[in-house]
Design a protein around this motif. Structure first.
Motif, PDB file in Angstrom:
ATOM      1  N   LEU A 165      37.390  55.324  28.397  1.00 12.59           N
ATOM      2  CA  LEU A 165      37.117  56.656  28.933  1.00 12.59           C
ATOM      3  C   LEU A 165      36.753  57.649  27.826  1.00 12.59           C
ATOM      4  N   GLY A 166      35.993  57.176  26.850  1.00  9.37           N
ATOM      5  CA  GLY A 166      35.545  58.028  25.766  1.00  9.37           C
ATOM      6  C   GLY A 166      36.457  58.068  24.558  1.00  9.37           C
ATOM      7  N   PHE A 167      37.637  57.485  24.666  1.00  6.12           N
ATOM      8  CA  PHE A 167      38.585  57.431  23.557  1.00  6.12           C
ATOM      9  C   PHE A 167      38.499  56.077  22.870  1.00  6.12           C
ATOM     10  N   ASP A 168      38.852  56.049  21.574  1.00  2.00           N
ATOM     11  CA  ASP A 168      39.060  54.762  20.922  1.00  2.00           C
ATOM     12  C   ASP A 168      40.219  54.049  21.613  1.00  2.00           C
ATOM     13  N   ALA A 169      40.214  52.731  21.560  1.00  2.00           N
ATOM     14  CA  ALA A 169      41.274  51.966  22.210  1.00  2.00           C
ATOM     15  C   ALA A 169      41.560  50.701  21.435  1.00  2.00           C
ATOM     16  N   VAL A 170      42.803  50.254  21.523  1.00  2.00           N
ATOM     17  CA  VAL A 170      43.208  48.967  20.979  1.00  2.00           C
ATOM     18  C   VAL A 170      43.574  48.085  22.157  1.00  2.00           C
ATOM     19  N   ARG A 171      42.717  47.107  22.430  1.00  5.49           N
ATOM     20  CA  ARG A 171      42.935  46.211  23.555  1.00  5.49           C
ATOM     21  C   ARG A 171      43.500  44.878  23.058  1.00  5.49           C
ATOM     22  N   ASP A 172      43.823  44.014  24.000  1.00  6.59           N
ATOM     23  CA  ASP A 172      44.316  42.668  23.677  1.00  6.59           C
ATOM     24  C   ASP A 172      45.553  42.722  22.794  1.00  6.59           C
ATOM     25  N   LEU A 173      46.543  43.515  23.205  1.00  2.00           N
ATOM     26  CA  LEU A 173      47.811  43.521  22.495  1.00  2.00           C
ATOM     27  C   LEU A 173      48.445  42.141  22.627  1.00  2.00           C
ATOM     28  N   GLU A 174      48.940  41.610  21.544  1.00  2.00           N
ATOM     29  CA  GLU A 174      49.376  40.213  21.498  1.00  2.00           C
ATOM     30  C   GLU A 174      50.495  39.928  22.506  1.00  2.00           C
ATOM     31  N   GLY A 175      50.232  38.977  23.396  1.00  2.40           N
ATOM     32  CA  GLY A 175      51.227  38.560  24.367  1.00  2.40           C
ATOM     33  C   GLY A 175      51.321  39.421  25.599  1.00  2.40           C
ATOM     34  N   LEU A 176      50.548  40.510  25.647  1.00  2.02           N
ATOM     35  CA  LEU A 176      50.602  41.437  26.769  1.00  2.02           C
ATOM     36  C   LEU A 176      49.363  41.293  27.653  1.00  2.02           C
ATOM     37  N   PRO A 177      49.492  41.645  28.923  1.00  2.00           N
ATOM     38  CA  PRO A 177      48.321  41.574  29.801  1.00  2.00           C
ATOM     39  C   PRO A 177      47.263  42.588  29.383  1.00  2.00           C
ATOM     40  N   PRO A 178      45.999  42.330  29.693  1.00  2.00           N
ATOM     41  CA  PRO A 178      44.910  43.209  29.249  1.00  2.00           C
ATOM     42  C   PRO A 178      44.945  44.592  29.896  1.00  2.00           C
ATOM     43  N   GLU A 179      45.779  44.756  30.913  1.00  2.00           N
ATOM     44  CA  GLU A 179      45.879  46.056  31.585  1.00  2.00           C
ATOM     45  C   GLU A 179      46.675  47.084  30.775  1.00  2.00           C
ATOM     46  N   ILE A 180      47.250  46.676  29.645  1.00  2.00           N
ATOM     47  CA  ILE A 180      48.019  47.589  28.802  1.00  2.00           C
ATOM     48  C   ILE A 180      47.304  47.723  27.459  1.00  2.00           C
ATOM     49  N   LEU A 181      46.997  48.956  27.044  1.00  2.00           N
ATOM     50  CA  LEU A 181      46.292  49.155  25.783  1.00  2.00           C
ATOM     51  C   LEU A 181      46.760  50.423  25.092  1.00  2.00           C
ATOM     52  N   LEU A 182      46.541  50.476  23.785  1.00  2.00           N
ATOM     53  CA  LEU A 182      46.859  51.642  22.974  1.00  2.00           C
ATOM     54  C   LEU A 182      45.647  52.556  22.876  1.00  2.00           C
ATOM     55  N   VAL A 183      45.911  53.875  22.928  1.00  2.00           N
ATOM     56  CA  VAL A 183      44.852  54.882  22.818  1.00  2.00           C
ATOM     57  C   VAL A 183      45.226  55.825  21.679  1.00  2.00           C
ATOM     58  N   PRO A 184      44.640  55.679  20.496  1.00  2.00           N
ATOM     59  CA  PRO A 184      45.001  56.531  19.359  1.00  2.00           C
ATOM     60  C   PRO A 184      44.825  58.018  19.666  1.00  2.00           C
TER      61      PRO A 184
END
Length: 277
Positions: A165-184
């Motif tokens: 949604l226009g923000f940087d993101a960290v996807r594919d957190l190890e061991g977690l489902p892809p529906e959870i991500l970090l947004v700096p």
């Protein structure tokens, strides 16, 4: 995924509505808004609030400065582990903890879940280890004794990959489902992130401490009680970045095309609304 909204800590700073915008008495009311997510990878906590060891040994685990300034309430029933048990879960089933940042009121319960993998940005952990959180508050906000027993850290860069949604993101957190991500969302701390969670119908964005009061988003004009505004300035490491990211969150909250619900870590009204959903 099923999502539970938990308040894992209460702060009642002197100042009443100067902090929370609504209280009539001398003391304000702030929460520590955390998430417990049921996933196929086990239970996932987003932030942990105040932990059981903090309550048992508050002056050893939390800076006396913040104990007094925030008037931290030490309530065992509010700890994440107590609420996990109250929901009928085994705390050993908490396999992952995703941390917006490592301030004392977000990381205090980490060691209540010794078998959990802890996910955080490498920049945040480095800042916490070296007390780089502001000239005065750096070694008071970060309390390594809250997380020095963690044996399994998963550290991530500050974005640089796909956008969200226009923000940087960290996807594919190890061991977690892809529906959870970090947004700096840098500014409050050097490695501060929001945590986005995709549900069946929309996105939830736990914005951590990127803002503190509901009036800072959702309207064209920012509004924040003076006590809370002062606290944010005390805690910031990069004012320009903090205000820029807050403005970006405000624009996202006003967007009519993106189906996303944004909330911060400490606003009690936001917590009450979402905990009833």
């Amino acid at each position: 995924m099923r999502i539970h909204h938990l308040s894992c800590g209460t702060c009642c700073p002197v100042g009443g509505r100067l902090f929370d915008g609504t209280s009539d008495g001398a003391f304000g009311h702030l929460v520590c808004h955390c998430l417990l997510i049921e996933t196929d990878a086990g239970l996932v906590l987003v932030d942990t609030g105040i932990g059981t060891r903090d309550i048992a040994h508050p002056r050893e685990r939390i800076s006396p400065f913040f104990l007094a300034l925030c008037n931290v309430q030490l309530r065992p029933e509010e700890t994440a582990i107590a609420q996990v048990k109250a929901l009928g879960f085994d705390p050993a089933d908490v396999r992952h903890i995703v941390v917006t940042h490592l301030d004392f009121d977000h990381a205090g319960g980490i060691e209540d879940f010794p078998n959990a993998v802890v996910h955080v940005t490498s920049r945040e952990r480095d800042a916490a280890l070296h007390g780089r959180g502001g000239a005065f508050v750096g070694r008071r906000r970060y309390r390594p004794q809250q997380w020095d027993e963690v044996i399994d850290w998963r550290l991530y860069p500050m974005g640089g990959g796909e956008k969200w949604l226009g923000f940087d993101a960290v996807r594919d957190l190890e061991g977690l489902p892809p529906e959870i991500l970090l947004v700096p969302l840098v500014g409050h701390t050097w490695g501060h992130c929001g945590v986005a969670v995709q549900t069946d119908s929309d996105w939830l964005l736990h914005a951590g401490d990127a803002y503190f009061f509901r009036g800072e988003i959702g309207s064209e004009h920012r509004a924040c009680p003076p006590g809370m505004a002062g606290y944010q300035r005390l805690m910031e490491v990069d004012r320009r970045a903090r205000l820029t990211n807050q403005e970006r969150l405000r624009k996202l909250s006003l967007s009519k095309t993106d189906n996303v619900r944004i909330f911060c870590a400490h606003d009690p009204v936001e917590f009450e609304i979402l905990s009833r959903c």
